[in-house]
Enzyme design. Structure first.
Site, PDB file in Angstrom:
ATOM      1  N   LEU A  50       0.690  -1.641  -0.061  1.00  0.00           N
ATOM      2  CA  LEU A  50      -0.016   0.367  -0.273  1.00  0.00           C
ATOM      3  C   LEU A  50       0.953   1.235   0.205  1.00  0.00           C
ATOM      4  CD1 LEU A  50      -2.840  -1.318   2.726  1.00  0.00           C
ATOM      5  CD2 LEU A  50      -3.081  -0.425   0.084  1.00  0.00           C
TER       6      LEU A  50
ATOM      7  N   GLU B 236       9.226  -4.736  -6.353  1.00  0.00           N
ATOM      8  CA  GLU B 236       8.445  -5.015  -5.497  1.00  0.00           C
ATOM      9  C   GLU B 236       9.184  -6.811  -5.286  1.00  0.00           C
ATOM     10  OE1 GLU B 236       6.977  -7.489  -2.914  1.00  0.00           O
ATOM     11  OE2 GLU B 236       6.384  -5.516  -3.121  1.00  0.00           O
TER      12      GLU B 236
ATOM     13  N   GLN C  96      -6.271  -5.308   1.662  1.00  0.00           N
ATOM     14  CA  GLN C  96      -5.727  -4.813   0.364  1.00  0.00           C
ATOM     15  C   GLN C  96      -5.380  -5.877  -0.819  1.00  0.00           C
ATOM     16  OE1 GLN C  96      -2.523  -5.304   3.983  1.00  0.00           O
ATOM     17  NE2 GLN C  96      -1.382  -4.906   2.400  1.00  0.00           N
TER      18      GLN C  96
ATOM     19  N   LEU D 156      15.695  -5.755  -4.436  1.00  0.00           N
ATOM     20  CA  LEU D 156      16.333  -5.034  -4.852  1.00  0.00           C
ATOM     21  C   LEU D 156      18.000  -5.786  -4.014  1.00  0.00           C
ATOM     22  CD1 LEU D 156      17.491  -2.205  -4.155  1.00  0.00           C
ATOM     23  CD2 LEU D 156      16.825  -2.393  -2.039  1.00  0.00           C
TER      24      LEU D 156
ATOM     25  N   TYR E  86     -12.933  -9.567  19.320  1.00  0.00           N
ATOM     26  CA  TYR E  86     -12.027  -9.651  19.868  1.00  0.00           C
ATOM     27  C   TYR E  86     -11.988 -11.459  20.481  1.00  0.00           C
ATOM     28  CZ  TYR E  86      -8.750  -6.265  19.048  1.00  0.00           C
ATOM     29  OH  TYR E  86      -7.422  -5.614  18.533  1.00  0.00           O
TER      30      TYR E  86
ATOM     31  N   ASP F 113       5.499   0.982   7.270  1.00  0.00           N
ATOM     32  CA  ASP F 113       5.948   0.021   7.855  1.00  0.00           C
ATOM     33  C   ASP F 113       7.584   0.074   8.295  1.00  0.00           C
ATOM     34  OD1 ASP F 113       3.483  -1.109   8.417  1.00  0.00           O
ATOM     35  OD2 ASP F 113       2.654  -2.917   7.810  1.00  0.00           O
TER      36      ASP F 113
END
Length: 550
Positions: free
Chosen positions: A15, A35, A130, A154, A233, A316
């Site tokens: 994202l 990616e 997502q 990478l 939960y 993140d």
């Protein structure tokens, strides 16, 4: 030999990386995204798309596409009703032993919201995984001209004073290429290599739990009798975790487990089905179709630095936080929005390096405060409350935060999140939302900024606004001016509400950055010259008029 020359190399196609590509192309900056995975996310953790993120999607033209595939979020107090229309989920966070407790009413409501988001901005939140959002972002980024390369690693990168040289590898062919970029964005996630190679440390409360996500299909609506919630939960000792619905058929059960259980999906399918049945309380014959599993760890940590020379971290890669509140992915999109226009300003020649420094000055305090809010919620929602938490409203966390940096002209905020929602035109805050009229059609004041600056003034500011516009044009700064009157202009304010909402007089104005945040406010004709204001908010000295003519 350089195989690829590009202004910005983005590492990571989740994202945040896709958002960076979208926003850079919105500002006319070429970028290459690599990616390592072969496609967009198939199994997900992020499902909540906040109103602020939807506003940003609105600026790049994908708000409607996301809305069309999403579940709609409605006021949380409706969670126990059984007659909600299809594709609506109440923003209710519950805690119970099982679904049977929810049906019987023996559930604790941990959080529910009135969700008056339309008072705050032009967009409402949605509940969308997502796996549905990322393909929309990808398609639009490619359509806008981004070079996106999946199945590409990478291998290495080396920053220097003038740019970054990177090696990338096509995982299908093994071919390596050299990329020369002016800047690199590390959006490669919590376990990515960009941060670790830079040696930037993360600090916080550390790992707070491990989770095995189980994506499955089941008709649990028949068990719930029509009742709905965002997240449940589950406190069962046999199957503790989180349960939430994705769409008509699919659910996710996130089992709170030990670290060994999340390695290589170590839990057999039969055991996963047993855990789902225990968590949901259905009988052994109830049809459950297990689709995918994915292990991940919850943590509360923020990096020491968001920037190292010409390399930036986002999403993140620079902040990891529990999923409670749904803040993580939205924070990553907002990182990308903040950074993209600043990179564009520098690459296009009208922004200074100090503008790039402001990325960390602005986003790191927000990242830290957001991580703290997620951690507080996790501690409260996953077990009996312990201690006093200064918990802020969801909309304050996602939209009502304030920036402080040298390129924002005004007093620095005392705290990132105010105790109550406050969008009143103060520099550092998102421009207040007021419905205006453009060419006879309604438009939000939030829509006026992006990809350019917006100078929004009162009706009597028209005598000095052209001078600032002329200076901006001379410096190449993209800026549109909107002196608002009750009628007679291109953009009008029939109710004359904006000046009051933004804290200005009829002769005053607010300068709104391309990311929608106020960077300067004046009550009247500014005492300082327009060139001084523009230089301060862009971190770049404007050329004088004689130099411009020459």
């Amino acid at each position: 030999m350089t195989d690829i020359r590009v202004p910005v190399l983005i590492v990571g196609g989740g994202l945040t990386g896709l958002a960076a590509a979208l926003f850079l192309r919105q500002h006319g900056v070429d970028c290459t995204l690599v990616e390592r995975n072969t496609t967009t996310s198939q199994l997900l953790r992020s499902t909540h798309v906040s109103p602020r993120t939807m506003e940003l999607f609105r600026t790049v033209g994908i708000q409607q596409a996301v809305w069309d595939v999403a579940e709609k979020v409605v006021p949380g107090r409706l969670w126990s009703e059984t007659n909600l229309p299809p594709h609506q989920l109440p923003r209710a966070i519950l805690r119970a032993g099982s679904l049977a407790d929810v049906v019987s009413g023996d559930a604790i409501v941990m959080e529910e919201g009135a969700n008056q988001f339309t008072d705050v901005g032009p967009c409402e939140p949605v509940w969308c995984g997502q796996d549905r959002v990322e393909p929309i972002m990808l398609a639009e980024a490619v359509r806008k001209g981004a070079d996106v390369r999946f199945a590409t690693d990478l291998v290495s990168f080396a920053p220097d004073p003038d740019g970054v040289t990177a090696r990338i590898r096509d995982r299908a062919t093994g071919k390596t290429s050299t990329v020369r970029a002016d800047y690199l964005i590390g959006a490669d996630g919590a376990g990515g290599s960009v941060r670790t190679q830079l040696g930037i440390e993360r600090r916080g409360n550390g790992t707070v739990g491990h989770v095995l996500n189980m994506l499955f299909k089941a008709d649990l609506d028949t068990v719930l009798g029509g009742r709905r919630f965002l997240i449940l939960y589950l406190t069962s000792k046999q199957a503790p975790g989180m349960l939430f619905k994705l769409d008509d058929e699919r659910w996710i059960f996130g089992w709170f487990c030990g670290p060994d259980e999340i390695v290589d999906n170590a839990v057999p399918a039969e055991r996963c089905l047993e855990l789902i049945r225990t968590a949901t309380g259905v009988d052994p014959d109830f049809p459950i179709d297990l689709q995918l599993t994915m292990g991940w760890w919850m943590a509360h940590e923020v990096v020491d630095a968001y920037r190292d020379q010409r390399v930036f971290l986002a999403g993140d890669a620079c902040h990891v936080l529990p999923p409670t509140g749904g803040f993580g992915a939205n924070a990553g999109v907002q990182d990308a929005s903040n950074l993209a226009w600043k990179l564009a300003a520098v690459l296009h020649g009208w922004g200074g390096d100090g503008l790039l420094d402001s990325y960390q000055a602005e986003r790191r305090p927000v990242g830290q405060a957001t991580a703290d809010q997620a951690w507080m919620r996790h501690m409260r929602w996953s077990g009996p409350p312990a201690g006093d938490f200064e918990q802020r409203d969801q909309t304050v966390v996602t939209t009502g935060y304030r920036y402080g940096s040298p390129v924002i002209l005004g007093d620095a905020p005392d705290e990132v999140f105010a105790a109550t929602m406050t969008l009143d035109g103060r520099p550092g805050s998102r421009v207040p939302h007021v419905w205006l009229t453009r060419d006879g059609h309604p438009i939000s004041s939030v829509d006026l900024a992006g990809p350019e600056f917006a100078l929004i003034g009162g009706a009597e500011a028209a005598d000095w606004i052209p001078e600032l516009v002329a200076d901006a044009r001379r410096a190449g700064i993209p800026l549109a001016a909107y002196p608002l009157a009750a009628d007679g202009g291109t953009v009008t304010d029939p109710g004359e509400a904006f000046a009051s909402a933004a804290g200005i007089t009829a002769r005053g104005a607010v300068l709104v950055r391309p990311d929608g945040f106020v960077c300067w406010r004046t009550e009247d004709r500014p005492a300082e010259g327009p060139a001084q204001v523009l230089a301060a908010v862009t971190g770049h000295q404007l050329p004088d008029e004689e130099e411009h003519r020459g």
